[in-house]
Scaffold this active site. Structure first.
Site, PDB file in Angstrom:
ATOM      1  N   ASN A   8       0.857  -1.193   0.000  1.00 16.63           N
ATOM      2  CA  ASN A   8       0.000   0.000   0.000  1.00 16.63           C
ATOM      3  C   ASN A   8       0.896   1.248   0.000  1.00 16.63           C
ATOM      4  O   ASN A   8       1.716   1.429   0.905  1.00 16.63           O
ATOM      5  CB  ASN A   8      -0.899  -0.038   1.246  1.00 16.63           C
ATOM      6  CG  ASN A   8      -1.830   1.159   1.327  1.00 16.63           C
ATOM      7  OD1 ASN A   8      -1.411   2.295   1.096  1.00 16.63           O
ATOM      8  ND2 ASN A   8      -3.080   0.927   1.656  1.00 16.63           N
ATOM      9  N   HIS A  11       1.056   6.334   1.663  1.00 16.56           N
ATOM     10  CA  HIS A  11       1.912   7.293   2.383  1.00 16.56           C
ATOM     11  C   HIS A  11       2.865   8.054   1.459  1.00 16.56           C
ATOM     12  O   HIS A  11       3.329   9.128   1.808  1.00 16.56           O
ATOM     13  CB  HIS A  11       2.730   6.588   3.461  1.00 16.56           C
ATOM     14  CG  HIS A  11       1.930   6.233   4.687  1.00 16.56           C
ATOM     15  ND1 HIS A  11       0.609   6.546   4.850  1.00 16.56           N
ATOM     16  CD2 HIS A  11       2.295   5.597   5.830  1.00 16.56           C
ATOM     17  CE1 HIS A  11       0.179   6.110   6.020  1.00 16.56           C
ATOM     18  NE2 HIS A  11       1.188   5.527   6.643  1.00 16.56           N
ATOM     19  N   HIS A  44      -5.663   3.775  -1.572  1.00 17.75           N
ATOM     20  CA  HIS A  44      -6.992   4.083  -1.052  1.00 17.75           C
ATOM     21  C   HIS A  44      -7.399   5.452  -1.587  1.00 17.75           C
ATOM     22  O   HIS A  44      -6.774   6.452  -1.255  1.00 17.75           O
ATOM     23  CB  HIS A  44      -6.924   4.092   0.482  1.00 17.75           C
ATOM     24  CG  HIS A  44      -8.253   4.285   1.156  1.00 17.75           C
ATOM     25  ND1 HIS A  44      -8.423   4.099   2.507  1.00 17.75           N
ATOM     26  CD2 HIS A  44      -9.468   4.656   0.689  1.00 17.75           C
ATOM     27  CE1 HIS A  44      -9.689   4.333   2.829  1.00 17.75           C
ATOM     28  NE2 HIS A  44     -10.340   4.689   1.740  1.00 17.75           N
ATOM     29  N   ARG A  46      -9.588   8.184  -1.075  1.00 20.24           N
ATOM     30  CA  ARG A  46     -10.507   8.662  -0.042  1.00 20.24           C
ATOM     31  C   ARG A  46     -11.384   9.786  -0.588  1.00 20.24           C
ATOM     32  O   ARG A  46     -10.972  10.529  -1.489  1.00 20.24           O
ATOM     33  CB  ARG A  46      -9.728   9.172   1.171  1.00 20.24           C
ATOM     34  CG  ARG A  46      -8.877   8.097   1.850  1.00 20.24           C
ATOM     35  CD  ARG A  46      -8.317   8.618   3.161  1.00 20.24           C
ATOM     36  NE  ARG A  46      -9.375   8.728   4.137  1.00 20.24           N
ATOM     37  CZ  ARG A  46      -9.609   7.832   5.099  1.00 20.24           C
ATOM     38  NH1 ARG A  46      -8.848   6.772   5.223  1.00 20.24           N
ATOM     39  NH2 ARG A  46     -10.605   8.003   5.931  1.00 20.24           N
ATOM     40  N   ARG A  50      -7.234  13.095   0.491  1.00 19.89           N
ATOM     41  CA  ARG A  50      -6.151  13.641   1.331  1.00 19.89           C
ATOM     42  C   ARG A  50      -4.771  13.156   0.889  1.00 19.89           C
ATOM     43  O   ARG A  50      -3.781  13.783   1.195  1.00 19.89           O
ATOM     44  CB  ARG A  50      -6.384  13.312   2.803  1.00 19.89           C
ATOM     45  CG  ARG A  50      -6.211  11.877   3.167  1.00 19.89           C
ATOM     46  CD  ARG A  50      -6.237  11.649   4.664  1.00 19.89           C
ATOM     47  NE  ARG A  50      -7.571  11.745   5.212  1.00 19.89           N
ATOM     48  CZ  ARG A  50      -7.964  11.061   6.304  1.00 19.89           C
ATOM     49  NH1 ARG A  50      -7.111  10.280   6.926  1.00 19.89           N
ATOM     50  NH2 ARG A  50      -9.177  11.165   6.758  1.00 19.89           N
ATOM     51  N   GLU A  71      -8.737   0.672  -2.806  1.00 20.09           N
ATOM     52  CA  GLU A  71      -9.669   0.680  -1.688  1.00 20.09           C
ATOM     53  C   GLU A  71     -10.524   1.930  -1.803  1.00 20.09           C
ATOM     54  O   GLU A  71     -10.007   3.013  -2.087  1.00 20.09           O
ATOM     55  CB  GLU A  71      -8.928   0.777  -0.356  1.00 20.09           C
ATOM     56  CG  GLU A  71      -8.033  -0.380  -0.051  1.00 20.09           C
ATOM     57  CD  GLU A  71      -7.218  -0.099   1.213  1.00 20.09           C
ATOM     58  OE1 GLU A  71      -7.442   0.929   1.873  1.00 20.09           O
ATOM     59  OE2 GLU A  71      -6.342  -0.904   1.502  1.00 20.09           O
ATOM     60  N   THR A 102      -8.182   3.628   8.061  1.00 19.41           N
ATOM     61  CA  THR A 102      -9.387   2.804   8.151  1.00 19.41           C
ATOM     62  C   THR A 102      -9.481   2.199   9.546  1.00 19.41           C
ATOM     63  O   THR A 102      -8.524   1.609  10.032  1.00 19.41           O
ATOM     64  CB  THR A 102      -9.324   1.659   7.108  1.00 19.41           C
ATOM     65  OG1 THR A 102      -8.898   2.213   5.865  1.00 19.41           O
ATOM     66  CG2 THR A 102     -10.669   0.996   6.942  1.00 19.41           C
ATOM     67  N   GLU A 152     -10.801  -9.295   2.845  1.00 15.51           N
ATOM     68  CA  GLU A 152      -9.554  -8.911   3.484  1.00 15.51           C
ATOM     69  C   GLU A 152      -9.863  -8.809   4.971  1.00 15.51           C
ATOM     70  O   GLU A 152     -10.656  -7.967   5.393  1.00 15.51           O
ATOM     71  CB  GLU A 152      -9.035  -7.573   2.957  1.00 15.51           C
ATOM     72  CG  GLU A 152      -7.730  -7.177   3.643  1.00 15.51           C
ATOM     73  CD  GLU A 152      -7.116  -5.915   3.063  1.00 15.51           C
ATOM     74  OE1 GLU A 152      -7.327  -5.611   1.880  1.00 15.51           O
ATOM     75  OE2 GLU A 152      -6.410  -5.241   3.835  1.00 15.51           O
ATOM     76  N   HIS A 192      -3.694  -4.630   7.832  1.00  9.86           N
ATOM     77  CA  HIS A 192      -3.851  -3.456   8.695  1.00  9.86           C
ATOM     78  C   HIS A 192      -2.959  -3.576   9.920  1.00  9.86           C
ATOM     79  O   HIS A 192      -3.092  -4.505  10.701  1.00  9.86           O
ATOM     80  CB  HIS A 192      -5.306  -3.197   9.134  1.00  9.86           C
ATOM     81  CG  HIS A 192      -5.559  -1.734   9.286  1.00  9.86           C
ATOM     82  ND1 HIS A 192      -5.265  -1.044  10.426  1.00  9.86           N
ATOM     83  CD2 HIS A 192      -5.994  -0.816   8.393  1.00  9.86           C
ATOM     84  CE1 HIS A 192      -5.530   0.234  10.228  1.00  9.86           C
ATOM     85  NE2 HIS A 192      -5.972   0.402   9.009  1.00  9.86           N
TER      86      HIS A 192
HETATM   87  N1  PXP Z   1      -5.983  -2.871   4.348  1.00  8.00           N
HETATM   88  C1  PXP Z   1      -6.881  -1.842   4.386  1.00  8.00           C
HETATM   89  C2  PXP Z   1      -8.298  -2.127   4.028  1.00  8.00           C
HETATM   90  C3  PXP Z   1      -6.456  -0.547   4.724  1.00  8.00           C
HETATM   91  O1  PXP Z   1      -7.344   0.458   4.737  1.00  8.00           O
HETATM   92  C4  PXP Z   1      -5.101  -0.327   5.028  1.00  8.00           C
HETATM   93  C5  PXP Z   1      -4.629   1.050   5.368  1.00  8.00           C
HETATM   94  O2  PXP Z   1      -4.828   1.900   4.309  1.00  8.00           O
HETATM   95  C6  PXP Z   1      -4.225  -1.416   4.969  1.00  8.00           C
HETATM   96  C7  PXP Z   1      -4.698  -2.686   4.652  1.00  8.00           C
HETATM   97  C8  PXP Z   1      -2.768  -1.273   5.259  1.00  8.00           C
HETATM   98  O3  PXP Z   1      -2.618  -0.969   6.598  1.00  8.00           O
HETATM   99  P1  PXP Z   1      -1.208  -0.464   7.127  1.00  8.00           P
HETATM  100  O4  PXP Z   1      -0.927   0.834   6.428  1.00  8.00           O
HETATM  101  O5  PXP Z   1      -1.436  -0.321   8.588  1.00  8.00           O
HETATM  102  O6  PXP Z   1      -0.218  -1.525   6.766  1.00  8.00           O
END
Ligand code: PXP
Length: 242
Positions: A8, A11, A44, A46, A50, A71, A102, A152, A192
């Site tokens: 992901n 960031h 993601h 949003r 952001r 996402e 999330t 997921e 997550h």
């Molecule tokens: N899965 C989902 C559905 C998420 O919203 C996120 C965070 O955007 C992640 C996984 C990844 O989480 P993390 O950034 O804490 O690894």
């Protein structure tokens, strides 16, 4: 075989938005992650935009050879932006403006009639649908009933256990939900809050096919580089389930 790694890169977009320019480009991070061996890229989109922007989706879809997972909330506004890009997968997540990230899975039971229509719309565009769910039996059963392709499982509660807490109960919930989802024909993903220290027991769950990891990989990448950060995560995944 070890689970696949979806990276992901939200960031990276967050850092770019801090100055509102073009650096760093998420699409560049996506390409580096791809060449480091990531099996997929997740972003993601949003409602408040952001971090990830509509343009990022288009660029990522165009240049990546590995699957793009977007996402988003199950809203018509989000779908209007995401569907035309035709990502391989859309992961439906709950979204509130105030949250930092999330928090918690979708309530697929409560939202079933709305989700049924959204899942149908995505399938009509040949997009796979994954639901981000807490690891509960009734949520997983509902995902199967709604004909989602994947779930997921939210590992956030497990990942956020205070130091020194016994993780057995949370891991049991994740294992039980994974087994059930797999038995019901759903692909099983998890994510997550996973990092180098806590990912092992989740990666070891035999039914978990893919892990989505963002914060810890991008955080490490700031210190050691994106490619090494991905490679060290993959080494842990291989160790957990050779
Ligand atoms: N899965 C989902 C559905 C998420 O919203 C996120 C965070 O955007 C992640 C996984 C990844 O989480 P993390 O950034 O804490 O690894």
């Amino acid at each position: 075989m070890s689970p696949r790694l979806g990276v992901n890169i939200d960031h990276v977009a967050t850092l770019r938005q801090a100055r509102g320019g073009h650096e760093p480009e998420p699409v560049a991070a996506g390409l580096i992650a791809q060449s480091a061996g990531a099996h997929g890229i997740t972003v993601h989109l949003r409602a408040d935009r952001r971090h990830v922007q509509d343009r990022d989706l288009r660029l990522l879809k165009e240049v990546l050879a590995i699957p793009l997972n977007v996402e988003c909330a199950a809203t018509s506004e989000a779908l209007e932006a995401v569907v035309p890009v035709r990502p391989a997968t859309v992961t439906l997540v709950p979204e509130t403006r105030e949250e930092l990230t999330t928090s918690g899975g979708l309530d697929a039971v409560f939202l079933q009639s709305m989700l049924r229509g959204v899942i149908r719309e995505l399938h009509q565009s040949s997009i796979r649908v994954s639901l981000f769910l807490d690891p509960s039996e009734e949520q997983v059963k509902m995902a199967a009933k709604l004909e989602a392709d994947a779930v997921e499982l939210n590992t956030g509660v497990y990942a956020d256990l205070p130091p020194g807490t016994d993780p057995t109960d949370e891991l049991t919930r994740l294992r039980t939900a994974s087994r059930l989802a797999s038995r019901l024909g759903l692909q099983v993903l998890a994510g997550h809050g996973l990092n180098l220290r806590n990912v092992g027991p989740v990666a070891a769950i035999p039914e978990v096919e893919e892990l989505n990891i963002g914060h810890s990989i991008i955080g490490r990448a700031v210190l050691v580089g994106l490619e090494p950060a991905i490679r060290e995560m993959q080494a842990i995944l291989r160790e957990a389930r050779p």
